[in-house]
Design a protein around this motif. Structure first.
Motif, PDB file in Angstrom:
ATOM      1  N   PRO A  46       0.797  -1.233   0.000  1.00 20.82           N
ATOM      2  CA  PRO A  46       0.000   0.000   0.000  1.00 20.82           C
ATOM      3  C   PRO A  46       0.825   1.277   0.000  1.00 20.82           C
ATOM      4  N   ALA A  47       1.901   1.311   0.794  1.00 24.36           N
ATOM      5  CA  ALA A  47       2.694   2.537   0.896  1.00 24.36           C
ATOM      6  C   ALA A  47       4.102   2.191   1.353  1.00 24.36           C
ATOM      7  N   ALA A  48       5.041   3.065   0.993  1.00 26.22           N
ATOM      8  CA  ALA A  48       6.445   2.846   1.335  1.00 26.22           C
ATOM      9  C   ALA A  48       7.098   4.170   1.670  1.00 26.22           C
ATOM     10  N   THR A  62      19.979  14.317   5.996  1.00 29.79           N
ATOM     11  CA  THR A  62      18.986  13.281   5.763  1.00 29.79           C
ATOM     12  C   THR A  62      18.099  13.682   4.591  1.00 29.79           C
ATOM     13  N   SER A  63      17.559  12.690   3.925  1.00 31.59           N
ATOM     14  CA  SER A  63      16.603  12.937   2.856  1.00 31.59           C
ATOM     15  C   SER A  63      15.537  11.858   2.896  1.00 31.59           C
ATOM     16  N   TYR A  64      14.319  12.256   2.649  1.00 31.38           N
ATOM     17  CA  TYR A  64      13.152  11.406   2.850  1.00 31.38           C
ATOM     18  C   TYR A  64      12.336  11.331   1.565  1.00 31.38           C
ATOM     19  N   ALA A  65      11.792  10.172   1.314  1.00 22.63           N
ATOM     20  CA  ALA A  65      10.888  10.013   0.177  1.00 22.63           C
ATOM     21  C   ALA A  65       9.806   9.016   0.561  1.00 22.63           C
ATOM     22  N   ARG A  66       8.642   9.172  -0.030  1.00 23.44           N
ATOM     23  CA  ARG A  66       7.549   8.244   0.261  1.00 23.44           C
ATOM     24  C   ARG A  66       6.672   8.073  -0.966  1.00 23.44           C
ATOM     25  N   ALA A  67       5.849   7.034  -0.928  1.00 23.26           N
ATOM     26  CA  ALA A  67       4.861   6.800  -1.977  1.00 23.26           C
ATOM     27  C   ALA A  67       3.654   6.113  -1.356  1.00 23.26           C
ATOM     28  N   GLY A  68       2.502   6.344  -1.947  1.00 25.33           N
ATOM     29  CA  GLY A  68       1.282   5.806  -1.374  1.00 25.33           C
ATOM     30  C   GLY A  68       0.700   6.745  -0.350  1.00 25.33           C
ATOM     31  N   THR A  69      -0.449   6.409   0.162  1.00 24.45           N
ATOM     32  CA  THR A  69      -1.136   7.261   1.130  1.00 24.45           C
ATOM     33  C   THR A  69      -1.088   6.639   2.512  1.00 24.45           C
ATOM     34  N   GLY A  70      -1.240   7.493   3.513  1.00 26.44           N
ATOM     35  CA  GLY A  70      -1.315   7.017   4.890  1.00 26.44           C
ATOM     36  C   GLY A  70       0.021   6.636   5.493  1.00 26.44           C
ATOM     37  N   ILE A  71       1.101   7.226   4.984  1.00 31.51           N
ATOM     38  CA  ILE A  71       2.432   6.958   5.544  1.00 31.51           C
ATOM     39  C   ILE A  71       3.184   8.270   5.624  1.00 31.51           C
TER      40      ILE A  71
END
Length: 351
Positions: A46-48, A62-71
């Motif tokens: 669902p999300a990462a 630091t660097s941040y990345a995400r994909a999907g919803t609810g994370i």
């Protein structure tokens, strides 16, 4: 490596992986925004989210990345077997304090406990528990990782099964449940209390805790999903205990592994023991395992899987560069994605 170069390299690696699978020719690397959607599309999660740490101390970036919803970056989540790195660190600290020896038998600290079905604590050392070479049966294979058990119940369940040969690497959560019991026997305090005193408080890991029987996650947190899509956010951590109880955050895991491998938690001799894989025939150190990437670079860390969460932390041996990624479900469907992620972060970028 800059965030853009890292993520671009990661995008390229994953795109090439897709091309190799489909038989199509490689195209230009996708954008950074397309990276994690590729992960969750191919991995069917669902999300990462990923957090990179580069450098030491206050100068670390630091660097941040995400994909999907609810994370989100600040989420608390269950980290499963990453707990083992915390437990191993405590045991090695106790060895450095000469409160135990890694050559001690299990029988010495837990007399009469490990007996039956061919199991004998008199023949097993703490080193064999740390390195997964004790042969003890994994209690979660019998409980299926879904039944809350006390440490004693978990061990007794494992001891109804015959052991594997002593000295061979055989990953077993029972080993670290026993180490949690040894910590309490030696210190008079629970492994959770010792982790708080020795690691969590000194490192200011404000998002990390050992919840015991608490089934809810601290705020903020998203939802966690089993492989069948059911919501398993509320979970009794006693399904894993000292082998997989910890709740934490991306930033805390990056800081913990950076500090540990940087040498601030263990004396040099004990850190060398932690990284020595000879006992486990190259497969495992003590609460850490190495992975040699396609470019020849070796990274150290651990993964963690518990219902509703899969987490992976990997770092250079000096702790200067650390990657933690997580998905909010039990597993990644495509196992080829994990080495691609690690290689893209830690392998030198070629022009």
């Amino acid at each position: 490596m800059s965030t853009l170069r890292t993520l671009s390299a990661l995008s390229l690696s994953l795109l090439l992986l897709c091309a190799a699978t489909s038989g199509s020719s490689a195209q230009s690397a996708p954008t950074v925004d397309g990276l994690l959607p590729l992960l969750i599309t191919r991995g069917e999660v669902p999300a990462a989210a990923l957090l990179f740490r580069d450098g030491t101390g206050s100068r670390a970036s630091t660097s941040y990345a995400r994909a999907g919803t609810g994370i989100s970056r600040a989420d608390h989540f269950r980290a499963g077997s990453i707990t083992k790195t915390f437990i191993a660190t405590i045991v090695l600290q106790l060895a450095a304090e000469q409160r135990l020896s890694l050559s001690d038998t299990v029988e010495r600290h837990l007399p009469g406990l490990v007996r039956g079905a061919g199991n004998d604590g008199r023949a097993l050392t703490l080193r064999s528990l740390l390195t997964h070479t004790s042969g003890l049966y994994d209690f979660t294979a019998a409980s299926r990782g879904s039944v809350p058990l006390t440490p004693l119940q978990a061990v007794r369940l494992a001891l109804t099964h015959s052991p594997a040969p002593i000295g061979l690497f055989s990953y077993s959560n029972t080993n670290y449940v026993l180490l949690g019991m040894v910590i309490q026997q030696v210190t008079g305090a629970s492994y959770a209390t010792e982790a708080e005193r020795r690691i969590i408080a000194p490192l200011r890991l404000t998002g990390t805790s050992f919840p015991g029987s608490r089934t809810t996650l601290p705020a903020p947190h998203g939802r966690a999903y089993a492989t069948d899509g059911s919501d398993v956010t509320d979970l009794d951590p006693r399904v894993a205990g000292a082998a997989g109880e910890v709740v934490t955050t991306l930033a805390d895991l990056d800081r913990f592994y950076a500090t540990l491998l940087g040498g601030a938690l263990l004396p040099p001799r004990r850190l060398r023991e932690m990284l020595n894989t000879r006992t486990a025939h190259g497969s495992y150190g003590m609460g850490l395992f190495p992975v040699k990437l396609s470019c020849g670079t070796t990274v150290w860390g651990h993964n963690g899987r518990i219902s509703g969460s899969y987490v992976r932390t990997a770092a250079t041996v000096d702790g200067r560069r650390v990657l933690t990624f997580r998905v909010n479900t039990t597993a990644i469907a495509d196992p080829g994605l994990e080495p691609a992620l690690l290689a893209a972060e830690f392998c030198p970028r070629t022009s």
